[in-house]
Each structure stands twice: as structure tokens, then as C-alpha cells.
Design an enzyme around this catalytic site. Structure first.
Site, PDB file in Angstrom:
ATOM      1  N   ASP A 298      20.284   8.937 -11.177  1.00  0.00           N
ATOM      2  CA  ASP A 298      20.675   7.322 -10.562  1.00  0.00           C
ATOM      3  C   ASP A 298      22.588   7.871 -11.121  1.00  0.00           C
ATOM      4  OD1 ASP A 298      20.367   4.353 -12.813  1.00  0.00           O
ATOM      5  OD2 ASP A 298      22.433   5.735 -12.842  1.00  0.00           O
TER       6      ASP A 298
ATOM      7  N   ASP B 233      14.779   0.616 -18.112  1.00  0.00           N
ATOM      8  CA  ASP B 233      15.415  -0.314 -17.529  1.00  0.00           C
ATOM      9  C   ASP B 233      16.242  -1.221 -16.782  1.00  0.00           C
ATOM     10  OD1 ASP B 233      16.653   1.752 -16.104  1.00  0.00           O
ATOM     11  OD2 ASP B 233      18.416   2.087 -17.112  1.00  0.00           O
ATOM     12  N   HIS B 234      15.263  -0.870 -16.352  1.00  0.00           N
ATOM     13  CA  HIS B 234      15.930  -1.562 -14.312  1.00  0.00           C
ATOM     14  C   HIS B 234      14.916  -3.067 -13.645  1.00  0.00           C
ATOM     15  CE1 HIS B 234      18.474   1.746 -13.538  1.00  0.00           C
ATOM     16  NE2 HIS B 234      19.339   1.248 -12.118  1.00  0.00           N
TER      17      HIS B 234
ATOM     18  N   ARG C  74      20.039   6.080  -5.133  1.00  0.00           N
ATOM     19  CA  ARG C  74      18.730   5.871  -4.621  1.00  0.00           C
ATOM     20  C   ARG C  74      18.293   6.427  -3.287  1.00  0.00           C
ATOM     21  NH1 ARG C  74      20.769  -0.618  -4.589  1.00  0.00           N
ATOM     22  NH2 ARG C  74      21.589  -0.384  -6.314  1.00  0.00           N
TER      23      ARG C  74
ATOM     24  N   ARG D 166      30.446  -0.949 -11.602  1.00  0.00           N
ATOM     25  CA  ARG D 166      30.233  -0.655  -9.789  1.00  0.00           C
ATOM     26  C   ARG D 166      30.373  -2.767  -9.582  1.00  0.00           C
ATOM     27  NH1 ARG D 166      25.961   2.574  -7.711  1.00  0.00           N
ATOM     28  NH2 ARG D 166      27.922   3.818  -8.558  1.00  0.00           N
TER      29      ARG D 166
ATOM     30  N   SER E 227      25.086   4.094  -5.852  1.00  0.00           N
ATOM     31  CA  SER E 227      23.560   4.635  -6.324  1.00  0.00           C
ATOM     32  C   SER E 227      23.134   6.014  -5.650  1.00  0.00           C
ATOM     33  CB  SER E 227      23.220   3.561  -6.711  1.00  0.00           C
ATOM     34  OG  SER E 227      22.260   3.487  -5.457  1.00  0.00           O
TER      35      SER E 227
END
Length: 800
Positions: A182, A117-118, A677, A476, A675
Site C-alpha cells: 500500500d 480494511d479495503h 496497486r 488523497r 497507490s
């Protein structure tokens, strides 16, 4: 180094809990097993004390309650948990899979899914953007697909939908525990699941059947009363709560909702609230099981789960009766929100906790001199792309269309469906046509503009770095996040308010009081939005090509080209040498907010998420230097004769790495918010960072640093000692005292700091700091990373 009996138990767990293979949907949870674990914990260490819902789910997932000798202490005790499931999105999955490949495992131990999706950039819309993503990211998709086939992972290809919407539709189940790579994984809390955002290395723990560690959280109760008025939206609940708590207020807490107002909310509305709970720093958010959850489960072809959950509602899927009767006695903190008096809200710009109610927004726009003209209005993202969200917004679009009105001139209107199921249902039920009738562009079923995947480069406001306002139903809004323009102000609000802003073109427009002008010049007022909780004709399933690939092929080869600029096999980080840190330089003293977006930017850099060396070129490029008047991505080199003497943060960090000079980062409050990450921890580690010393950390990022072998420390006196490093940090040389003997019982590590000028020490400081590492986390640190430890353990089990 490793005890043999512990390794034998790891091997036994691995084979006993191996996943049965990729799943299209979740199966009925093993509630009997959860009850056995919870009953055992209640009867022993918990001493039969009343429990909140969050505590029940956590303690029902304790890996081995027999190993606990006392009740967990919130904020102190580390819990070892056994998650039920893992979900990953394509940007973070790359590094997680690269790490899992080194673990020695042949298959994931728990059901796992990957969602692409990213990497879909919003530009022309829908199918064209998906097709383009295959052109630009085919190498990544084929890598992830092959890895999914090899390890028994469900693979959802680009265009199938956003990870959190797909999890809600297919995998979330009340009372279960999921890890997701995520930060908005808590979205599934809207279905009564304890869903926690983590870095990839944490996901690898669960995938490798290694107990996952979490510091026992406190529980913040949010008591909801009343019911939303016609213009009200579940989004307004979390916008208001973020305004109360701030981006740090939920750190160390699980947010648990309770009260008579809960029953009035839809399942997808509760998911919206839980999703954005990440913006207050909460570990996760959760709602008790309600009839709306049962309706949603049945509507999404999971009736057996609904039937099983119905039977658990009173005992397992809600807080104990003593807590609902006397919540003040049991929740660590309580916030009250009256839904009946809650106004539509706007949060922003540049931070998700700057809350303004609609009644004050018009005056605030003028007072703060925010740009009133709305250059873009965006509905969708994982936060607000449910059928209910879109049907309510479409009711406003129809009112405008009937009066010949379209989106305001100069305002772009974009809609991102959350999944192929939502898109197909939206098309069938006329919702898409309602949006397009007023000038909307429907984008792919992907994250798109919410995460910065938005090709807006030709728009003058981006090209010329103009100050402009956008409104979105996203979660965000950090500076430059959405379109790369640091002067784009993103105001987070509900889909209904986004639609009204699209029609008026003004941030100051109040649809509850103001009027629009139709095509005949007549003024009219929008009537309150209406919509359905669930589609009356059920969900359309959409195109078969977007169903998950469930093809387990253990012999599958995973393609990684040696010359690839997108993928790079990982090399193990060097283990700690057992000595104190010495000759460590201060790369930067970070001033103010420093999110994971600042540490490891997304947008155009997403293409390098599987190539650590290339991605490291964006390390800390968004960080402001306290020693250089807040200049961004600029530092001085502290080593004489080393080039560049002054340069970008990645350039100077790389110079230190090549010269074998260790370095550290000094950080402000809530360092690493945003996030999940893990790249924001891996990149500094790759470039030679050995410590990050902060006034405070965001939860996920602190854990990610530990996982990668970086020592995170907090100042014992944050309001004093931080400023030692804010003046000419390039002159400072740091060594440690307490690292060599580091242990979980003594948190103190002292920094012995000298200021060197012209080769001479002119000042010295002793700065006391604290670590928060458990015994297991110290094991990661000593091994050089958690992955190093996992790999060594798997190698040892193979020889037993």
C-alpha cells in the site's frame, strides 16, 4: 540460464531466515545484527563517511555488502536489501498471495501480516457495514484466511482496523525495514521505521527471501523549528510540504525530518506526516527516534522494544552528529518549515499538492468559484485516526454540543476509527459520544470513504453529478476517488478543520476568526482544540474477535472455485522471445495526470482484485486521450477490419489481445502516481501491452511494470517527442531497436515509428528513449515477469 551457486545460496537463505510463524506483535529488533552490517559497510564501501538516519537503516539492511565494490551512487546504484517484515491489505494481498502460491515456498521467510480494511463499504455504519462485507466478500476473506494459515501469516479480520494504524500499534519498530503493499506504508516512519510501499510482486520477493532491489535514493532533509500553535496540527506540516514539493518533487528521495521542532511532535503526529509523504512521490519518510516514540511503544505493550531502542538512539536511530551539525553538507536538498508560523492548510481539489493556507482560503473559495457548501465532513482514515487526532476534534464537538449546536444542515459528518483499539478507547473516554452528540455517524474500523468504499449513491450530489465540496482528513483526493462523482471536490485538511467545517457547513469558515451561532441565537467563537497525546488510562483493547488469527496450518487447502468471479488462479505471462518488438500499436497517448486510480480504478472494482481477467475490464478507463481532445476512456482501433473501430480502452485492448497485436501506452509526466496497486501493471500486461513510454514515471508503478515484464521507457527528449504521438496515434506502428541487446550498461532503446495511412507509410520518426533496468530487472523482463524468474529458481533449487 541460472548459475547453480546462486541458486544454492537462495536455498540456504530460505531455510536460514524462515519466519518463526505469525506474530501478534513485533519482537525486539536484532540491533546487534544491524550494527554488524552497518559497521562492515562503513569500513568498506562507505569509507566511514557520515550517514543520515535513512542511510543507516538502508545500509544496515544490505543483503550482502561483500558483493559491493564501490559506494552506492544515489539515483544510479541498485541496492539489494533484506526487509524485516511485510504487511498487506486485503485488496492487494489477493494478487500477492496468488503470486506467492506459484513461488514454491511453504512458509513466508519474514513475519507477514494481512489486514482486511479495503473491502468494507461505508453505508449504515460500524458493525452493520462489517457484517455486510462478510456477505459480499466472504469468498475473499476465507481465501486470505486460509492462505494466512497455510503460510504462517498473521490474519486481521475485517473490523479490526486499517493496516497502517495496526502496523503502528503492533508491528512498527525503530530502525527496521518493512515493505507494505500500500502506498501509505510510510506511516510507520513516525515510529522510526523505514517503511516502503511496493507492489505485490515486491512483497513476494521479501516473503520468499529473495533480496529486494531499490535504487539508492537521495535524502531530502526537512528541518523543523519551533512548535505548533494551538490550532496547528501535524497534518499541516505535510500539507505545506506537499505544496512546496508538488506530487513529483519527492520522487527518488527519502524524506528525513530533523531539527529541534521534531521533539515537540507526538509519535502518531509524525506518522501522519510520513503517511502523506507518499503524495509527493517520496520513496518513504522517516523521523529520528524521540521520547514520544518511546512513550507510544510502552503504551502499546512494546516496552522491551522501547528499552532496546533507547540504547540505540545516539548511535543507530539518528543521523550522525556531523550531519546534524552541518546538514547542508550532507542532505541532497533541505526544506525549512517553522512550526510556530505554520497555518492550518487545505489541499485540493483533485490533487493533494494544491495548498492553500487558512488565512487565504476564504478569498480563494470565492475567486476559484469552489462550492462553499460542505456536503460532507470526514474524519479518520489511516492518516488521521489516532487518539490524539480524535480527542482534539472531540474537544471542539463538546464546545458545540454545550451550546446546543449540531452539524450544519445538509452536511454529513462521518468518523472512521483507525483500529478496534482506537474505537474502544474512543468509546470508553467519551469521544464517540461527543461526536454523536452533534450528529456524527461512526463508521467501521476500515478505510471506507478514503478509498472510494462509500455508498453515497442515493445522495443527490452523487446521483445528479452535482458540483459539491467535502472536507476530509484523508491523504488523497483524485477526481471521483471518494464517491464516484467527478464533480466532488475533496479538500484535505486536519481533523480540527474538518470538525469546524462540519459545524459551519462552509468551506470558507475560518474557526480562528469567524463565529458560530448557538441554539439561542448567540454568536460564539470556538476555542482552540485540546487533547491528549496518549489516553491517560491506557488503551482499551476492544473486542477479542478483532485480535489477529495466529494459526499456522501448513496442510491447509486454499479455496479457489473454478467458477469464481472474484478469484482466479494466475497463469504465467509468456516470456520475452529474445527479439525486437515489432508491429506494436499505440493504444493511447495519455494526456495529463494519470494515476493508478485512472489505470486500475478502485471503488466497485475492488471486488475483482483477485481476478485479473475480470479486473482488466477497467484498464485505463480514467485515462484522457490526448488525440481526442482529452476524452476519457475512448480510443480508435488502428487495425483495419478489427472491431470495435472506436471504443473504450479495455474493449480495444482486448480486441488487440485476441488478434495477437501487441500495443503500448504513451504517457505524460509522473505516470502511475498514487497507490501501490500492481494491478495497474498486471492488467495492461494481461491485455497484451509490451511497453509504456512516458515523460516520467512514479517510482512504485515503474517498478511494478518491470516486475510484470512490461518494458518502461522514458523519452530522452520528453518535451518534444511526446507530441509526435499526440496526433492520430492510431496511425502509428512502432518497432524497437536496442531491446534484443538490452543490458544495464546501455540504457538506450530507440523507437522506429511509421505513420501508416491508406496502407502507405507517409512519415517516419526515430525516437530515442531510456530504460532504468538493473541486471536483475532485465532478468525479470527476459523471463516474462519477476514471478516467472522466482518460480524457475525455486524449481531449480528443489533439484539441486
Amino acid at each position: 540460464m541460472f548459475r547453480q551457486h546462486a541458486l544454492r545460496s537462495i536455498a540456504a537463505r530460505r531455510y536460514a531466515t524462515a519466519s518463526s510463524g505469525p506474530q501478534a506483535r513485533a519482537t525486539v529488533p536484532n540491533y546487534d545484527l544491524f550494527k554488524q552490517r552497518l559497521d562492515k559497510a562503513r569500513a568498506t564501501v562507505l569509507e566511514n563517511k557520515p550517514l543520515t538516519l535513512a542511510q543507516k537503516i538502508l545500509y544496515a539492511h544490505l543483503h550482502d555488502v561483500s558483493s559491493m565494490t564501490s559506494a552506492p551512487v544515489p539515483g544510479e546504484t541498485y541496492l539489494k536489501l533484506s526487509p524485516d517484515r511485510v504487511a498487506m491489505q486485503d485488496a492487494s494481498a489477493q494478487m500477492a498471495i496468488l503470486q506467492f502460491m506459484l513461488s514454491g515456498m511453504k512458509q513466508t521467510a519474514v513475519p507477514t501480516s494481512i489486514h482486511c480494511d479495503h473491502l468494507v463499504e461505508a453505508y449504515e455504519g460500524a458493525d452493520k457495514d462489517v457484517a455486510r462485507s462478510w456477505q459480499t466478500s466472504r469468498e475473499i476473506y476465507e481465501f486470505l484466511q486460509a492462505a494466512s494459515q497455510k503460510y504462517g501469516i498473521a490474519f486481521w479480520k475485517p473490523g479490526s482496523g486499517i493496516i497502517h494504524q495496526l502496523v503502528l500499534e503492533n508491528y512498527a519498530a525503530p530502525g527496521t525495514l518493512m515493505l507494505g503493499t500500500d502506498s501509505h506504508t510510510p506511516n510507520a516512519g513516525g515510529l522510526g521505521m523505514l517503511a516502503i510501499g511496493v507492489g505485490g510482486a515486491d512483497a513476494v520477493d521479501a516473503m520468499a527471501s529473495i533480496p529486494w532491489e531499490l535504487k539508492a535514493p537521495r535524502v531530502l532533509g526537512v528541518r523543523l523549528s519551533g512548535s505548533l500553535h494551538p490550532w496547528g496540527s501535524p497534518k499541516d506540516v505535510i500539507l505545506a510540504l506537499a505544496g512546496k514539493l508538488t506530487v513529483r518533487g519527492g520522487t527518488g528521495y527519502i524524506v528525513e525530518y530533523f531539527g529541534e521542532g521534531v521533539e515537540s511532535l507526538s509519535c502518531t503526529g509524525m506518522a501522519t506526516i510520513c503517511n502523506m509523504g507518499a503524495e509527493v512521490g517520496a520513496t518513504t519518510s522517516v523521523f529520528p527516534y524521540t521520547p514520544s516514540m518511546a512513550r507510544y511503544l510502552r503504551a502499546t505493550q512494546r516496552a522491551p522494544i522501547a528499552a532496546a531502542a533507547d540504547a540505540q538512539q545516539a548511535t543507530y536511530l539518528s543521523a550522525d552528529k556531523q550531519i546534524t551539525q552541518s546538514p547542508e553538507k550532507y542532505y541532497d536538498e533541505i526544506v525549512d518549515i517553522d512550526l510556530s508560523s505554520l497555518e492550518p492548510g487545505y489541499n485540493g481539489p483533485f490533487t493533494p499538492d494544491l495548498y492553500t493556507p487558512r488565512s487565504l482560503m476564504t478569498d480563494t473559495v470565492g475567486r476559484e468559484q469552489w462550492s462553499d457548501k460542505v456536503s460532507a465532513a470526514l474524519i479518520g482514515s489511516c492518516t488521521n485516526s489516532s487518539y490524539q487526532d480524535l480527542s482534539r476534534a472531540a474537544s471542539l464537538a463538546r464546545q458545540a454540543s454545550e451550546r446546543g449546536l449540531k452539524v450544519a444542515e445538509g452536511t454529513e459528518f462521518l468518523v472512521s476509527p483507525g483500529s478496534e483499539q482506537i474505537r474502544a478507547t474512543m468509546e470508553r473516554d467519551g469521544i464517540q459520544q461527543a461526536f454523536e452528540s452533534i450528529g456524527a455517524k461512526v463508521l467501521a474500523n476500515a478505510c471506507g470513504p478514503c478509498i472510494g468504499q462509500w455508498n453515497r449513491d442515493e445522495n443527490p450530489v452523487v446521483k445528479n453529478r452535482e458540483t459539491n465540496s467535502i472536507v476530509s482528513s484523508f491523504n488523497r483526493n483524485f477526481r471521483a476517488r471518494n464517491d464516484g462523482n467527478p464533480n466532488t471536490m475533496n479538500f484535505l485538511t486536519s481533523p480540527e478543520m474538518v470538525l469546524s467545517a462540519a459545524l459551519s457547513g462552509r468551506l470558507s469558515f475560518n474557526p480562528l476568526a469567524d463565529t458560530l451561532t448557538d441554539s439561542e441565537g448567540k454568536e460564539f467563537k470556538l476555542q482552540p482544540p485540546t487533547g491528549d497525546e496518549l489516553p491517560k488510562d491506557g488503551y482499551a483493547q476492544g473486542r477479542d474477535e478483532y485480535r489477529p488469527l495466529l494459526d499456522h496450518q501448513p496442510a491447509m487447502e486454499i479455496p479457489i472455485a473454478p467458477t469464481s468471479a472474484r478469484l482466479q488462479t494466475l497463469e504465467a505471462f509468456v516470456p520475452w522471445n529474445g527479439q525486437e518488438f515489432s508491429n506494436t500499436r499505440v493504444l493511447i497517448t495519455v494526456q495529463g495526470k494519470c494515476t493508478t486510480d485512472h489505470i486500475s480504478a478502485a471503488g466497485k472494482w475492488l471486488k475483482y482484485k483477485g481476478h485479473l481477467e475480470n479486473l482488466s475490464r477497467n484498464t485505463l478507463i480514467g485515462a484522457a486521450n490526448a488525440a481526442m481532445d482529452g476524452q476519457v476512456n475512448l480510443v480508435r482501433n488502428s487495425v483495419e477490419g478489427l472491431e470495435p473501430a472506436q471504443g473504450t480502452i479495455p474493449d480495444v485492448a482486448l480486441a488487440y489481445k485476441n488478434a495477437n497485436v501487441p500495443w503500448l501506452v504513451i504517457a505524460d509526466y509522473n505516470y502511475g502516481e498514487g497507490s501501490a496497486r500492481e494491478h495497474a501493471a498486471m492488467q495492461p500486461r494481461f491485455l497484451g501491452c509490451n511497453m509504456v513510454v512516458a515523460r516520467s514515471f512514479a517510482r512504485i508503478h515503474e517498478t511494478n511494470l518491470k516486475k510484470q515484464g512490461v518494458l518502461p521507457l522514458v523519452f530522452a527528449r520528453p518535451d518534444e517527442d511526446y507530441f509526435i504521438f499526440a496526433k492520430d496515434p492510431h496511425e502509428l506502428v512502432v518497432r524497437t531497436q536496442g531491446v534484443r541487446d538490452i543490458n544495464e550498461h546501455n540504457p538506450v532503446v530507440t523507437l522506429l515509428v511509421e505513420r501508416i495511412r491508406d496502407g502507405n507509410a507517409i512519415e517516419s520518426y526515430s525516437v530515442e528513449c531510456r530504460h532504468t533496468m538493473s541486471a536483475d530487472q532485465i532478468g525479470w523482463f527476459k523471463a516474462g515477469s519477476a514471478l516467472n524468474l522466482i518460480a524457475s529458481q525455486q524449481g531449480a533449487t528443489a533439484s539441486i
